[in-house]
Design an enzyme around this catalytic site. Structure first.
Site, PDB file in Angstrom:
ATOM      1  N   TYR A  27       3.242   2.524   1.569  1.00  0.00           N
ATOM      2  CA  TYR A  27       2.793   3.641   0.737  1.00  0.00           C
ATOM      3  C   TYR A  27       3.985   4.522   0.369  1.00  0.00           C
ATOM      4  O   TYR A  27       4.122   4.970  -0.761  1.00  0.00           O
ATOM      5  CB  TYR A  27       1.740   4.464   1.483  1.00  0.00           C
ATOM      6  CG  TYR A  27       0.507   3.660   1.795  1.00  0.00           C
ATOM      7  CD1 TYR A  27      -0.491   3.499   0.836  1.00  0.00           C
ATOM      8  CD2 TYR A  27       0.349   3.045   3.033  1.00  0.00           C
ATOM      9  CE1 TYR A  27      -1.628   2.758   1.111  1.00  0.00           C
ATOM     10  CE2 TYR A  27      -0.789   2.303   3.318  1.00  0.00           C
ATOM     11  CZ  TYR A  27      -1.766   2.164   2.355  1.00  0.00           C
ATOM     12  OH  TYR A  27      -2.880   1.421   2.633  1.00  0.00           O
ATOM     13  N   ASN A  50      -9.302   2.827  -6.415  1.00  0.00           N
ATOM     14  CA  ASN A  50      -9.063   1.618  -7.215  1.00  0.00           C
ATOM     15  C   ASN A  50     -10.186   0.598  -7.055  1.00  0.00           C
ATOM     16  O   ASN A  50     -10.624   0.322  -5.965  1.00  0.00           O
ATOM     17  CB  ASN A  50      -7.742   0.989  -6.782  1.00  0.00           C
ATOM     18  CG  ASN A  50      -7.554  -0.361  -7.414  1.00  0.00           C
ATOM     19  OD1 ASN A  50      -7.902  -0.553  -8.573  1.00  0.00           O
ATOM     20  ND2 ASN A  50      -7.014  -1.297  -6.666  1.00  0.00           N
ATOM     21  N   CYS A  58      -4.062  -4.141  -3.959  1.00  0.00           N
ATOM     22  CA  CYS A  58      -3.869  -3.052  -3.006  1.00  0.00           C
ATOM     23  C   CYS A  58      -3.841  -3.577  -1.566  1.00  0.00           C
ATOM     24  O   CYS A  58      -3.404  -2.881  -0.661  1.00  0.00           O
ATOM     25  CB  CYS A  58      -4.978  -2.020  -3.152  1.00  0.00           C
ATOM     26  SG  CYS A  58      -6.611  -2.708  -3.412  1.00  0.00           S
ATOM     27  N   HIS A  59      -4.244  -4.799  -1.364  1.00  0.00           N
ATOM     28  CA  HIS A  59      -4.209  -5.376  -0.007  1.00  0.00           C
ATOM     29  C   HIS A  59      -2.782  -5.654   0.431  1.00  0.00           C
ATOM     30  O   HIS A  59      -2.519  -5.920   1.590  1.00  0.00           O
ATOM     31  CB  HIS A  59      -5.055  -6.650   0.026  1.00  0.00           C
ATOM     32  CG  HIS A  59      -4.563  -7.734  -0.847  1.00  0.00           C
ATOM     33  ND1 HIS A  59      -4.991  -7.882  -2.153  1.00  0.00           N
ATOM     34  CD2 HIS A  59      -3.654  -8.705  -0.621  1.00  0.00           C
ATOM     35  CE1 HIS A  59      -4.359  -8.932  -2.665  1.00  0.00           C
ATOM     36  NE2 HIS A  59      -3.540  -9.442  -1.769  1.00  0.00           N
ATOM     37  N   GLU A  86      -1.651 -15.176   2.157  1.00  0.00           N
ATOM     38  CA  GLU A  86      -0.561 -15.096   1.189  1.00  0.00           C
ATOM     39  C   GLU A  86       0.780 -15.399   1.828  1.00  0.00           C
ATOM     40  O   GLU A  86       1.805 -15.415   1.173  1.00  0.00           O
ATOM     41  CB  GLU A  86      -0.541 -13.694   0.557  1.00  0.00           C
ATOM     42  CG  GLU A  86      -1.802 -13.463  -0.266  1.00  0.00           C
ATOM     43  CD  GLU A  86      -1.579 -12.429  -1.343  1.00  0.00           C
ATOM     44  OE1 GLU A  86      -0.491 -11.842  -1.365  1.00  0.00           O
ATOM     45  OE2 GLU A  86      -2.490 -12.230  -2.153  1.00  0.00           O
TER      46      GLU A  86
END
Length: 103
Positions: A27, A50, A58-59, A86
């Site tokens: 952040y 969002n 955003c993850h 990912e």
DNA sequence: AGATTGACCGTGT
DNA sequence: GACACGGCCAATC
């Protein structure tokens, strides 16, 4: 609005959307990139608002310590799972920013 | 318009 | 490394 035609949120969304797959950003880092070094909190709030998960990953945004905080689509558990899929490197319940931090 | 909140961060102990 | 405190920002009540 009116000078840059984009609000703080839009700016944040744009930055988050630039995070490459397999990498994560903090952040604070996003806050810096958005222009306000101390707007880390505001960044998180924008993420909560969002709804474009597919447009804004955003993850891929975690705390400065690499720990996963909230996620408006299933909680930190879903977030952690996504990151694992990912290829994000995890250390216990935290992300290894040493290797997966977007820089 | 004022006060409260929230997916935070840095520093000190 | 863990816990406590303060500070800062933007959105929401």
């Amino acid at each position: 609005m009116n000078d840059s035609e984009i609000s703080f949120s839009e700016r944040v969304y744009t930055i988050v959307a630039q995070i490459p797959c397999g990498k994560v950003a903090t952040y604070g880092d996003i806050a810096k990139r958005s222009g306000n070094v101390k707007a880390a909190r505001a960044v998180g709030m924008c993420m909560n608002k969002n709804r474009d998960t597919y447009r804004v990953p955003c993850h891929r945004v975690v705390a400065s310590t690499g720990e996963l905080t909230g996620y408006a689509f299933g909680g930190v558990e879903a977030k952690r799972k996504k990151l694992l899929e990912e290829g994000i490197v995890f250390v216990g319940d935290r992300v290894d920013l040493k290797k997966s931090e977007w820089k």
